[in-house]
Design a protein around this motif. Structure first.
Motif, PDB file in Angstrom:
ATOM      1  N   ASP A  47      50.293  24.588  39.415  1.00 48.46           N
ATOM      2  CA  ASP A  47      49.810  25.074  38.134  1.00 48.46           C
ATOM      3  C   ASP A  47      50.534  26.358  37.750  1.00 48.46           C
ATOM      4  OD1 ASP A  47      48.276  24.983  35.865  1.00 48.46           O
ATOM      5  OD2 ASP A  47      46.354  25.200  36.892  1.00 48.46           O
ATOM      6  N   ILE A  48      50.396  26.734  36.483  1.00 45.98           N
ATOM      7  CA  ILE A  48      50.998  27.946  35.930  1.00 45.98           C
ATOM      8  C   ILE A  48      49.892  28.762  35.280  1.00 45.98           C
ATOM      9  CG2 ILE A  48      52.588  28.851  34.180  1.00 45.98           C
ATOM     10  CD1 ILE A  48      54.239  26.270  34.571  1.00 45.98           C
ATOM     11  N   ALA A  49      49.947  30.068  35.450  1.00 45.62           N
ATOM     12  CA  ALA A  49      49.004  30.968  34.789  1.00 45.62           C
ATOM     13  C   ALA A  49      49.787  32.026  34.016  1.00 45.62           C
ATOM     14  CB  ALA A  49      48.085  31.635  35.810  1.00 45.62           C
ATOM     15  N   ILE A  50      49.167  32.539  32.968  1.00 42.43           N
ATOM     16  CA  ILE A  50      49.762  33.570  32.119  1.00 42.43           C
ATOM     17  C   ILE A  50      48.831  34.780  32.141  1.00 42.43           C
ATOM     18  CG2 ILE A  50      50.496  34.166  29.778  1.00 42.43           C
ATOM     19  CD1 ILE A  50      50.612  31.071  29.270  1.00 42.43           C
ATOM     20  N   VAL A  51      49.410  35.948  32.356  1.00 40.18           N
ATOM     21  CA  VAL A  51      48.638  37.191  32.293  1.00 40.18           C
ATOM     22  C   VAL A  51      49.378  38.180  31.407  1.00 40.18           C
ATOM     23  CG1 VAL A  51      47.517  36.930  34.542  1.00 40.18           C
ATOM     24  CG2 VAL A  51      49.678  38.162  34.375  1.00 40.18           C
ATOM     25  N   GLU A  52      48.625  39.114  30.868  1.00 35.47           N
ATOM     26  CA  GLU A  52      49.203  40.208  30.098  1.00 35.47           C
ATOM     27  C   GLU A  52      49.282  41.408  31.022  1.00 35.47           C
ATOM     28  OE1 GLU A  52      50.471  41.994  26.394  1.00 35.47           O
ATOM     29  OE2 GLU A  52      49.381  40.104  26.333  1.00 35.47           O
ATOM     30  N   VAL A  53      50.490  41.862  31.318  1.00 32.04           N
ATOM     31  CA  VAL A  53      50.672  43.060  32.128  1.00 32.04           C
ATOM     32  C   VAL A  53      50.570  44.238  31.166  1.00 32.04           C
ATOM     33  CG1 VAL A  53      52.246  44.338  33.627  1.00 32.04           C
ATOM     34  CG2 VAL A  53      52.197  41.841  33.728  1.00 32.04           C
ATOM     35  N   SER A  54      49.564  45.087  31.358  1.00 32.28           N
ATOM     36  CA  SER A  54      49.413  46.217  30.443  1.00 32.28           C
ATOM     37  C   SER A  54      48.880  47.455  31.142  1.00 32.28           C
ATOM     38  CB  SER A  54      48.508  45.851  29.265  1.00 32.28           C
ATOM     39  OG  SER A  54      47.232  45.475  29.726  1.00 32.28           O
ATOM     40  N   GLN A  55      47.833  47.307  31.895  1.00 34.85           N
ATOM     41  CA  GLN A  55      47.248  48.454  32.594  1.00 34.85           C
ATOM     42  C   GLN A  55      47.309  48.169  34.081  1.00 34.85           C
ATOM     43  OE1 GLN A  55      43.358  48.988  31.004  1.00 34.85           O
ATOM     44  NE2 GLN A  55      44.098  49.639  29.016  1.00 34.85           N
ATOM     45  N   GLY A  56      48.093  48.953  34.790  1.00 37.46           N
ATOM     46  CA  GLY A  56      48.260  48.705  36.219  1.00 37.46           C
ATOM     47  C   GLY A  56      49.305  47.635  36.459  1.00 37.46           C
ATOM     48  N   ASN A  57      49.702  47.527  37.685  1.00 34.01           N
ATOM     49  CA  ASN A  57      50.745  46.596  38.063  1.00 34.01           C
ATOM     50  C   ASN A  57      50.143  45.312  38.602  1.00 34.01           C
ATOM     51  OD1 ASN A  57      52.230  48.847  37.467  1.00 34.01           O
ATOM     52  ND2 ASN A  57      52.798  49.287  39.581  1.00 34.01           N
ATOM     53  N   MET A  58      50.907  44.231  38.488  1.00 34.95           N
ATOM     54  CA  MET A  58      50.538  42.955  39.090  1.00 34.95           C
ATOM     55  C   MET A  58      51.447  42.726  40.276  1.00 34.95           C
ATOM     56  SD  MET A  58      48.068  41.353  37.465  1.00 34.95           S
ATOM     57  CE  MET A  58      48.260  39.736  38.186  1.00 34.95           C
ATOM     58  N   LEU A  59      50.903  42.163  41.328  1.00 30.62           N
ATOM     59  CA  LEU A  59      51.687  41.785  42.493  1.00 30.62           C
ATOM     60  C   LEU A  59      51.662  40.270  42.623  1.00 30.62           C
ATOM     61  CD1 LEU A  59      50.394  44.529  44.956  1.00 30.62           C
ATOM     62  CD2 LEU A  59      52.569  44.502  43.718  1.00 30.62           C
ATOM     63  N   LEU A  60      52.802  39.700  42.971  1.00 28.11           N
ATOM     64  CA  LEU A  60      52.941  38.255  43.109  1.00 28.11           C
ATOM     65  C   LEU A  60      53.453  37.916  44.499  1.00 28.11           C
ATOM     66  CD1 LEU A  60      54.872  37.446  39.791  1.00 28.11           C
ATOM     67  CD2 LEU A  60      52.413  37.357  40.152  1.00 28.11           C
ATOM     68  N   SER A  61      52.968  36.820  45.039  1.00 30.26           N
ATOM     69  CA  SER A  61      53.484  36.332  46.311  1.00 30.26           C
ATOM     70  C   SER A  61      54.916  35.851  46.130  1.00 30.26           C
ATOM     71  CB  SER A  61      52.633  35.164  46.821  1.00 30.26           C
ATOM     72  OG  SER A  61      51.346  35.587  47.135  1.00 30.26           O
ATOM     73  N   GLU A  62      55.628  35.787  47.224  1.00 27.15           N
ATOM     74  CA  GLU A  62      57.002  35.298  47.234  1.00 27.15           C
ATOM     75  C   GLU A  62      57.087  33.920  46.574  1.00 27.15           C
ATOM     76  OE1 GLU A  62      59.621  33.818  50.886  1.00 27.15           O
ATOM     77  OE2 GLU A  62      59.124  35.938  50.994  1.00 27.15           O
TER      78      GLU A  62
ATOM     79  N   HIS B 240      46.790  31.630  50.510  1.00 26.07           N
ATOM     80  CA  HIS B 240      46.408  31.041  49.228  1.00 26.07           C
ATOM     81  C   HIS B 240      46.433  32.061  48.102  1.00 26.07           C
ATOM     82  CE1 HIS B 240      45.284  27.207  50.981  1.00 26.07           C
ATOM     83  NE2 HIS B 240      44.818  27.917  51.990  1.00 26.07           N
ATOM     84  N   LEU B 241      46.846  33.262  48.388  1.00 25.52           N
ATOM     85  CA  LEU B 241      46.906  34.319  47.388  1.00 25.52           C
ATOM     86  C   LEU B 241      48.216  34.201  46.620  1.00 25.52           C
ATOM     87  CD1 LEU B 241      45.271  36.773  46.462  1.00 25.52           C
ATOM     88  CD2 LEU B 241      46.531  38.129  48.125  1.00 25.52           C
ATOM     89  N   VAL B 242      48.138  34.160  45.283  1.00 28.60           N
ATOM     90  CA  VAL B 242      49.331  33.979  44.452  1.00 28.60           C
ATOM     91  C   VAL B 242      49.637  35.237  43.650  1.00 28.60           C
ATOM     92  CG1 VAL B 242      50.378  32.617  42.605  1.00 28.60           C
ATOM     93  CG2 VAL B 242      48.927  31.497  44.306  1.00 28.60           C
ATOM     94  N   ALA B 243      48.640  35.813  42.997  1.00 29.10           N
ATOM     95  CA  ALA B 243      48.843  37.009  42.172  1.00 29.10           C
ATOM     96  C   ALA B 243      47.576  37.849  42.213  1.00 29.10           C
ATOM     97  CB  ALA B 243      49.170  36.622  40.737  1.00 29.10           C
ATOM     98  N   TRP B 244      47.758  39.172  42.158  1.00 30.62           N
ATOM     99  CA  TRP B 244      46.613  40.064  42.185  1.00 30.62           C
ATOM    100  C   TRP B 244      46.979  41.397  41.572  1.00 30.62           C
ATOM    101  CZ3 TRP B 244      49.741  38.617  46.071  1.00 30.62           C
ATOM    102  CH2 TRP B 244      50.333  39.587  46.874  1.00 30.62           C
ATOM    103  N   SER B 245      45.971  42.095  41.104  1.00 33.36           N
ATOM    104  CA  SER B 245      46.152  43.422  40.541  1.00 33.36           C
ATOM    105  C   SER B 245      46.449  44.407  41.659  1.00 33.36           C
ATOM    106  CB  SER B 245      44.885  43.836  39.793  1.00 33.36           C
ATOM    107  OG  SER B 245      44.945  45.196  39.455  1.00 33.36           O
ATOM    108  N   GLN B 246      47.258  45.410  41.371  1.00 37.08           N
ATOM    109  CA  GLN B 246      47.597  46.422  42.372  1.00 37.08           C
ATOM    110  C   GLN B 246      46.344  47.134  42.873  1.00 37.08           C
ATOM    111  OE1 GLN B 246      50.359  49.369  40.991  1.00 37.08           O
ATOM    112  NE2 GLN B 246      49.794  50.792  42.598  1.00 37.08           N
TER     113      GLN B 246
END
Length: 186
Positions: free
Chosen positions: A97-112, A177-183
């Protein structure tokens, strides 16, 4: 279909959500999108595609070596018209699957391997998760860090499920199972 709410400018839309999702990006003249290498499935005739190393040589090499992402990205630029389309799919070829987020406040971290595409106003780099955490986690010692502002699309093998944690709420997620998370999440 899942899509962003911004229709006055470039916007992203997920087609066929679930195991074989595709990202549809709409571009007006002069707008561009950055994507992982080999992600482009198709594009309108008035879109130009080029290889691009973002963030300079040092940042590109660090991102490539530390997170196993490609040194070069694809940049697709709309040369004319207001109804250009780019279709993107994960280069890995794995169903997911694909997800879309708006990066605006704080950083996002993504798995390899999770990065798919972003607006050029989003910068990508590598961030250490610490040796102990990285050694215990299957996500690796380094994660992809997305900073700046704009749309970011990422993908994961299988389905994606979003958790929105309230103040003080704790959720334990297996690192594999972690794909993306807020910093701000630890």
């Amino acid at each position: 279909c899942v899509q962003t709410s911004r229709k006055d400018v470039m916007y992203f839309r997920v087609l066929y959500p679930g195991s074989h999702a595709t990202l549809q990006v709409f571009l007006k003249k002069g707008e561009s999108v950055l994507a992982e290498s080999d992600a482009m499935v198709s594009m309108s005739e008035h879109v130009d595609i080029q290889g691009k190393m973002t963030g300079g040589v040092a940042a590109g090499l660090a991102r490539s070596i530390l997170t196993s992402e490609s040194l070069f990205m694809q940049e697709m630029v709309a040369l004319s018209g207001d109804d250009n389309e780019v279709m993107l799919s994960p280069a890995s070829g794995l169903p997911g699957d694909i997800a879309i987020v708006e990066v605006s406040q704080g950083n996002m971290l993504l798995s390899e391997g999770a990065f798919l595409a972003c607006e050029p106003t989003v910068q990508l780099g590598a961030r250490s998760q610490g040796i102990l955490r990285g050694a215990l986690a299957r996500t690796g010692i380094f994660a992809i860090e997305a900073t700046g502002t704009g749309l970011l699309a990422f993908n994961g093998f299988g389905a994606l499920h979003k958790y929105s944690l309230g103040p003080g709420e704790v959720r334990v997620v297996d690192n594999g199972h972690l794909v993306a998370w807020s910093q701000s999440i630890s």
